[in-house]
Scaffold this active site. Structure first.
Site, mmCIF file in Angstrom:
data_model
loop_
_atom_site.group_PDB
_atom_site.id
_atom_site.type_symbol
_atom_site.label_atom_id
_atom_site.label_comp_id
_atom_site.label_asym_id
_atom_site.label_seq_id
_atom_site.Cartn_x
_atom_site.Cartn_y
_atom_site.Cartn_z
ATOM 1 C CE LYS A 65 11.647 1.551 45.186
ATOM 2 N NZ LYS A 65 10.625 0.499 45.085
ATOM 3 C CG HIS A 89 12.696 0.789 54.864
ATOM 4 N ND1 HIS A 89 12.284 1.351 53.676
ATOM 5 C CD2 HIS A 89 13.376 -0.336 54.523
ATOM 6 C CE1 HIS A 89 12.689 0.600 52.672
ATOM 7 N NE2 HIS A 89 13.350 -0.431 53.158
#
Length: 523
Positions: free
Chosen positions: A186, A168
């Site tokens: 997330k 990420h």
């Protein structure tokens, strides 16, 4: 022969009588029920009433309420509802989306973007063939076999980063440095240092960055926040802000539509268990440490988010009480950031599953405490508290304990419970994308439940449209529409950072840098 025909007619008459009785009987039962309930109060929400009463430790009122979806969306000056029916506001070109990492979750998100008619202009993957196949499936005009090519594309405003947890940070930083806004799945990152670098970069460049904690955007959760989690001090904060006793600075127009139906008192504790069974495969991302696996990162983060919902509202309320006579919306938003941080965190976990020890938490349990010092929740001087320890007005501060479990080796109802002084609320599973909850009110004298209220917000009816792109990979993907709608509206009304913030526009349109449902402070 004659007796046979007569017997046949008799049987036919009896059969007709039975059929008529079966048809009339339900009407009699319904009429009787209506007569019994006629003198009793019906709770009605948006014109959809329903009541069932029973006896349990005395009379218990059980009320079922179905809420209108559109009534719970943010109200804006133009009075519409964005992609779901409201003019988005603004006159600039449509927001241009790109997908980075065309995996399972990206498939579900892109399906929603396509069904809503959003402008998706590009997709990028380490695999050129994978990017090309994804682009063909969703009619995306540009596809790239590297992230660098996507970063160089001038026709992209915001990138949805949907890589595995370990990847990420760097793609997000790359897109931000290329002047693009980012919505990242997330968890934000598997390391705090990387998450801090990501948000520091976005702040430095004046760009939008948000972690896709979609739970906050579901209508049920927005209703929960407004009606119940602001119970402790919300009236004080609302009066200070000039909102006629309703703390609506983050949800304009809602108070005029729905009054708080129950007064449960202060929030005291939270509980939750998000668990599901995944095969004990060491190469699977859930159990792979290199890929950022582990139960806490995968589903435990939802539980922390649901706890922060209460911490946020109570922190603002406490801040308002301690402040001067009048507060405006800007000053309310300046509640100390440290007030959102728990005073202590205790966690335990292990990686044993099916006779194998995995290098991630297969089973985890953790507790977060706000206030109350180490002895417990909300100590009061009248129960033997030493006045030399802590502030005299500690009962006015937010104090609660949240206890959570997460697992990959057993199922759970995926429910979350909020316990208050005079009742509790159970958010029914799946709690990370909920549509139903039950409010239990207790009798102050006996402590027994005297009223139950079931609240339901039906999800958007997008499932059939989404299935045009194949079966979804995760439950309730239509929930992404709430995130997309909020983001598109914010960008249309405030401006797209990096695109609309040029000469002559920066002063009047500050740019959409965060969403009220999921502020940078909370992230």
């Amino acid at each position: 022969m004659c007796r046979g025909r007569t017997g046949q007619r008799t049987r036919q008459r009896k059969s007709s009588h039975v059929q008529a009785t079966l048809l009339v009987l339900p009407l009699v039962v319904v009429a009787s029920a209506l007569l019994l309930l006629g003198s009793r109060r019906l709770l009605v929400a948006r014109g959809v009433p329903g009541v069932l009463r029973g006896e349990s430790a005395g009379r218990v009122d059980r009320t079922y309420k179905t809420m209108s979806l559109q009534s719970l969306f943010l109200q804006s000056n133009d009075g519409g509802i964005g992609l779901l029916g409201r003019p988005r506001g603004g006159t600039g070109p449509a927001l241009r989306w790109a997908i980075l990492g065309p995996g399972c979750i990206a498939h579900d998100f892109a399906s929603v973007l396509s069904v809503l008619g959003c402008n998706v202009t590009a997709v990028a993957s380490f695999s050129s063939s994978r990017a090309e196949a994804f682009a063909e499936k969703f009619s995306i005009p540009n596809h790239y076999g590297s992230y660098d090519e996507l970063a160089a594309d001038p026709d992209v405003d915001i990138v949805y980063v949907a890589t595995t947890n370990d990847l990420h940070a760097e793609p997000t930083l790359m897109m931000l440095r290329a002047g693009k806004n980012v919505l990242v799945e997330k968890p934000t990152s598997i390391r705090y240092e990387d998450a801090k670098r990501m948000y520091d970069e976005a702040e430095k460049r004046g760009l939008f960055l948000m972690t896709n904690h979609w739970t906050r955007f579901f209508p049920l959760i927005k209703y929960l926040r407004r009606m119940y989690l602001s119970e402790n001090g919300s009236d004080a904060a609302g009066s200070a802000a000039g909102n006629n006793g309703h703390n609506t600075w983050w949800w304009p127009g809602l108070a005029s539509k729905f009054e708080r139906p129950h007064h449960l008192g202060k929030l005291l504790a939270m509980h939750g268990d998000f668990s599901f069974v995944t095969p004990p495969n060491p190469s699977d991302r859930y159990l792979n440490r290199t890929l950022g696996g582990g139960a806490t990162l995968d589903v435990g983060c939802y539980l922390v988010e649901l706890a922060l919902l209460a911490a946020r509202k109570s922190a603002i309320a406490s801040f308002a009480r301690r402040s001067v006579d009048s507060l405006d919306e800007e000053s309310l938003g300046e509640a100390p950031r440290e007030s959102l941080m728990p005073d202590s965190v205790v966690a335990a976990g292990h990686g044993i599953y099916g006779g194998t020890t995995f290098p991630v938490d297969v089973e985890s349990s953790f507790a977060l405490r706000w206030g109350g010092q180490s002895r417990g929740v909300d100590p009061s001087p009248d129960v033997g508290t030493d006045p030399d320890e802590g502030d005299d007005d500690s009962t006015e501060e937010f104090s609660a304990i949240a206890t959570f479990q997460a697992s990959f080796r057993r199922p759970s109802p995926f429910e979350v419970e909020y316990d208050f002084e005079r009742g509790r609320i159970v958010v029914h599973g799946p709690g990370n994308c909920p549509s139903d909850m039950t409010v239990y009110e207790r009798d102050p004298s006996s402590g027994g439940v005297y009223r139950e209220t079931r609240v339901c917000f039906p999800l958007l009816r997008l499932r059939k449209d989404l299935q045009r792109y194949g079966e979804p990979n995760y439950p309730r993907p239509e929930g992404f529409a709430y995130v997309v709608d909020a983001l598109e509206r914010c960008m249309a009304e405030k401006g797209v950072p990096g695109r609309d913030m040029g000469a002559g526009g920066a002063g009047e349109r500050p740019g959409c840098l965060e969403l009220e449902e999921n502020t940078v402070e909370e992230q």
